[in-house]
Scaffold this active site. Structure first.
Site, PDB file in Angstrom:
ATOM      1  N   CYS A  90      -8.284   2.045   8.798  1.00  0.00           N
ATOM      2  CA  CYS A  90      -7.176   2.696   9.501  1.00  0.00           C
ATOM      3  C   CYS A  90      -7.714   3.716  10.509  1.00  0.00           C
ATOM      4  O   CYS A  90      -8.311   3.330  11.495  1.00  0.00           O
ATOM      5  CB  CYS A  90      -6.212   3.309   8.493  1.00  0.00           C
ATOM      6  SG  CYS A  90      -4.602   3.707   9.185  1.00  0.00           S
ATOM      7  N   HIS A 198      -5.276  -0.773   4.025  1.00  0.00           N
ATOM      8  CA  HIS A 198      -5.923   0.193   3.135  1.00  0.00           C
ATOM      9  C   HIS A 198      -6.301  -0.424   1.785  1.00  0.00           C
ATOM     10  O   HIS A 198      -5.512  -0.355   0.846  1.00  0.00           O
ATOM     11  CB  HIS A 198      -4.958   1.345   2.845  1.00  0.00           C
ATOM     12  CG  HIS A 198      -4.756   2.271   3.996  1.00  0.00           C
ATOM     13  ND1 HIS A 198      -5.565   3.362   4.220  1.00  0.00           N
ATOM     14  CD2 HIS A 198      -3.839   2.283   4.989  1.00  0.00           C
ATOM     15  CE1 HIS A 198      -5.151   4.007   5.292  1.00  0.00           C
ATOM     16  NE2 HIS A 198      -4.103   3.371   5.782  1.00  0.00           N
ATOM     17  N   GLU A 200      -8.274   0.778  -0.393  1.00  0.00           N
ATOM     18  CA  GLU A 200      -8.409   1.825  -1.429  1.00  0.00           C
ATOM     19  C   GLU A 200      -7.066   2.169  -2.071  1.00  0.00           C
ATOM     20  O   GLU A 200      -7.025   2.731  -3.153  1.00  0.00           O
ATOM     21  CB  GLU A 200      -9.079   3.071  -0.838  1.00  0.00           C
ATOM     22  CG  GLU A 200      -8.187   3.990  -0.004  1.00  0.00           C
ATOM     23  CD  GLU A 200      -7.835   3.430   1.366  1.00  0.00           C
ATOM     24  OE1 GLU A 200      -8.359   2.355   1.738  1.00  0.00           O
ATOM     25  OE2 GLU A 200      -7.014   4.061   2.071  1.00  0.00           O
TER      26      GLU A 200
END
Lengths: 225, 74
Positions: A90, A198, A200
């Protein structure tokens, strides 16, 4: 690696906000999470680096434009040039394009709206240190949350990326107007990867999914590390 | 010396901000607006203008997507 556990660094700029999530994901992978402060003069001997999401330096000027000149970026660029695995997520992707470690740029979403959603992407290239653990053509459901995710590169660069198989992730449903539905690309050496989704944020069953570990954990398989 | 730098999206690059403003103007009753482009104005106070171009290339504009022009204004 000298037989020790793999050490994965996560850069922290003022305004980064996915650094803790990334460090947590690294820990879940069984690797050693290492915080890399923006003013650090070196990378503390890490084996790989994640440049996390957020709003580094408040997105002033352009997303990633100021972070690109942070002190830690000099050793990070050396690390990337010498083949070290680097993943930008990002805002991290935006930082890597501003630093010219990746081609192109991320424009405002075509909708002019911030998009926060879970999207399906297809893994288009598995010969990078960050996708080696995925199957070619595998579909993943990953969160996106961004205002500038609309990938742009001039036609010659786009053609080069396609010809060289450097589009790493592609949206199945384009959320932001990205050229060629591009969600992630890699550099010529294939060791630097930038993605808008994302991983994570889906790295723990407590978050509803740990599908993101396929991406983050790929780096442990040895490609480039 | 004061320098004014104008940065704007390159010709042909999607300018969603400009598009949004363009569609907002008729809503306020302003007619006949054919195109709107939104850029950025940077005002510098510098000792010399020698390095302004390098500043534009390296930081103030992203040459991949933006073009810039600058002038000394005083």
């Amino acid at each position: 690696m000298g037989g020790g556990r793999v050490r994965i660094g996560v850069t922290v700029f003022p305004g980064s906000n996915c650094d803790r999530d990334a460090l947590h994901a690294v820990e879940r992978l069984g690797a050693v999470p290492v915080e890399l402060w923006h003013a650090d003069p070196d990378l503390k001997g890490v084996d790989a680096v994640i440049v996390p999401g957020g709003f580094s330096y408040g997105d002033y000027l352009r997303p990633g434009a100021i972070a690109r000149f942070a002190k830690v970026m000099a050793p990070l660029e050396d690390f990337a040039f010498s083949g070290g695995p680097v993943l930008g997520v990002c805002n991290g992707f935006q930082v890597l394009t501003e630093a010219h470690l990746l081609p192109g740029a991320l424009l405002r979403n075509i909708s002019m709206r911030f998009v926060c959603d879970r999207v399906r992407v297809r893994v288009e290239a598995t010969d990078t240190p960050w996708t080696a653990g995925c199957e070619a053509g595998e579909e993943l459901a990953l969160p996106v949350a961004h205002n500038e995710g609309n990938y742009f590169a001039d036609p010659a660069t786009l053609a080069e990326l396609e010809d060289e198989g450097r589009v790493v992730l592609r949206y199945l449903e384009n959320p932001n107007g990205s050229a060629n539905d591009i969600a992630g690309v890699c550099n010529e050496g294939r060791n630097v990867v930038g993605i808008m989704p994302h991983p994570e944020r889906v790295s723990d069953p407590a978050l509803g999914s740990d599908e993101g570990l396929k991406i983050l954990g790929s780096v442990l398989l040895g490609a480039g590390v | 010396m004061k320098v004014r730098v104008l940065v704007r999206p390159k010709e042909g690059i999607l300018d969603p901000q400009g598009e949004a403003v363009k569609s907002a103007l008729p809503a306020l009753g302003f007619e006949g607006v054919n195109a709107v482009h939104v850029g950025r104005l940077v005002e510098l106070d510098v000792e010399s203008a020698d390095e302004v171009d390098a500043m534009c290339r390296r930081l103030l504009a992203n040459p991949t997507i933006e073009e810039y022009e600058w002038e000394v204004v005083g």
